[in-house]
Design a protein around this motif. Structure first.
Motif, PDB file in Angstrom:
ATOM      1  N   HIS A  62       0.874  -1.169   0.000  1.00 19.17           N
ATOM      2  CA  HIS A  62       0.000   0.000   0.000  1.00 19.17           C
ATOM      3  C   HIS A  62       0.916   1.225   0.000  1.00 19.17           C
ATOM      4  CE1 HIS A  62      -3.422  -2.619   1.762  1.00 19.17           C
ATOM      5  NE2 HIS A  62      -3.489  -2.560   0.451  1.00 19.17           N
ATOM      6  N   GLU A  65       1.672   3.694   3.099  1.00 17.41           N
ATOM      7  CA  GLU A  65       1.938   3.136   4.431  1.00 17.41           C
ATOM      8  C   GLU A  65       3.440   3.218   4.681  1.00 17.41           C
ATOM      9  OE1 GLU A  65      -2.052   0.364   4.295  1.00 17.41           O
ATOM     10  OE2 GLU A  65      -0.116  -0.630   4.527  1.00 17.41           O
ATOM     11  N   HIS A 149       2.859  -3.685   6.978  1.00 17.07           N
ATOM     12  CA  HIS A 149       1.755  -2.814   6.578  1.00 17.07           C
ATOM     13  C   HIS A 149       1.531  -1.759   7.657  1.00 17.07           C
ATOM     14  CE1 HIS A 149      -0.392  -4.084   2.845  1.00 17.07           C
ATOM     15  NE2 HIS A 149       0.427  -5.109   2.972  1.00 17.07           N
ATOM     16  N   GLY A 150       0.377  -1.106   7.594  1.00 14.49           N
ATOM     17  CA  GLY A 150       0.001  -0.103   8.579  1.00 14.49           C
ATOM     18  C   GLY A 150      -1.344   0.446   8.151  1.00 14.49           C
TER      19      GLY A 150
HETATM   20 ZN   LIG Z   1      -1.892  -1.898   4.218  1.00 15.71          ZN
END
Ligand SMILES: [Zn+2]
Length: 350
Positions: A62, A65, A149-150
């Motif tokens: 993503h 992120e 991720h985040g």
């Molecule tokens: Zn993500």
């Protein structure tokens, strides 16, 4: 720790990199060709002199992120062949088109969420091709895999780690152990069902399931894996970068790549029965609760207002639990979108 893929006596090839024992080499893996340019992922391979496991670290699926991307870049800068046994393969940015366009959740070229596109396919659109190349050229080389991720640009969350429940006990228990390497208070054991009851709204690919994710599909290939969610809201924040970085260093100690005792978190709280709360009315979203707040079943957690100041909808939590994740955009459509698949992610805390 036994290694299934002892790579020490051979050249490792990824993209334009030919790595040998005792080297640290960076290059690119072409994952798809556009009409006049290519999509190439940055890759670094650090190969120790002595044999040991292969750890793959992948960030930046993503594109906004940033904390995971920053931690992966820091890892590349700090690890040298002299420091490790075995092989470290790092992809700090798996989705360059999303990074360049500052796109939420999806690849801007085909509007597909790379996160949920594994193991990928060369017969698909560009994100499926990218997933196929990442999975076949990089992830399959791993003995262990860490996925970073985040929260995305519009998303705030409580840091936690995912690991998959595949039914293979030794893989699952090692994945759980990898998750305990991260300095987070919460973990979530994801099911591998395509249609989880708590899954994504129809038409979006966000879901609280491990199916189609890199850590989930790698686990099904018997590669113990974990995914860390830390950071969000389009920010680089040191405390969240550090969670990713410290977690990876602990993983490397646990699997014998680095010397030292890993600082495992023995008492992590399990998140369970995650639900996604969405709105039905369009307008202005006004949240009542913050991430990390405990909520009781039926409690109002937000409202949708129209532009005349009237409340059109009151959002209530269907379960008692904790607000793990919240969308920050106040603009609320009456239908879920890839940019805004839900407003709250709530899970039970055991
Ligand atoms: Zn993500």
């Amino acid at each position: 720790m036994p290694s299934r893929k002892t790579n020490q006596h051979r050249v490792i090839r990824i993209g334009n990199i030919n790595s040998r024992p005792g080297t640290k080499i960076s290059g690119y893996l072409n994952v798809a060709d556009k009409a006049a340019s290519s999509i190439a992922l940055p890759v670094t391979i650090v190969q120790g002199q002595s044999s040991g496991p292969t750890l793959v670290v992948i960030a930046g699926e993503h594109g906004c992120e940033y904390c995971g991307i920053m931690a992966a870049v820091r890892l590349i800068g700090s690890i040298t062949p002299e420091k490790i046994k075995g092989t470290l393969i790092v992809v700090p940015l798996a989705n360059p088109p999303a990074f360049e366009e500052r796109t939420l959740f999806v690849n801007p070229i085909d509007a597909v969420n790379l996160y949920a596109s594994y193991p990928g396919s060369l017969a698909g659109t560009v994100s499926h091709m990218m997933a196929h190349e990442i999975f076949s050229q990089i992830a399959k080389k791993a003995d262990f895999l860490v996925h970073l991720h985040g929260g995305d640009y519009n998303e705030a969350l409580v840091p936690f780690n995912y690991y998959a429940h595949t039914g293979n006990r030794s893989v699952d228990s090692m994945s759980r152990k990898l998750a305990s390497c991260f300095p987070v208070d919460y973990v979530l054991e994801a099911v591998m069902a395509r249609e989880a009851s708590s899954g994504s709204p129809k038409g979006t690919s966000y879901a609280a399931t491990g199916a189609g994710t890199l850590y989930g599909e790698a686990s099904l290939k018997q590669i113990p894996s974990t995914m860390c969610e830390s950071g969000g809201e389009g920010k680089v924040e040191e405390k969240f970068v550090q969670i990713h970085y410290d977690g990876i260093m602990n993983v490397m100690r646990l699997i014998g790549m680095l010397t030292g005792v890993p600082g495992l978190r023995e008492k992590q709280t399990k998140l369970s029965s995650p639900v996604l709360v969405s709105n039905r009315k369009a307008g202005l979203f006004n949240p009542f609760v913050k991430i990390g707040e405990k909520v009781k079943k039926g409690q109002p957690i937000g409202e949708i207002l129209n532009f005349q100041g009237q409340v059109l909808e009151t959002l209530r939590t269907p379960i008692s639990g904790m607000v793990v994740d919240r969308i920050n955009f106040a603009a609320a459509d009456s239908y879920p979108t890839q940019k805004q698949p839900y407003l709250f992610y709530i899970a039970k805390t055991e």
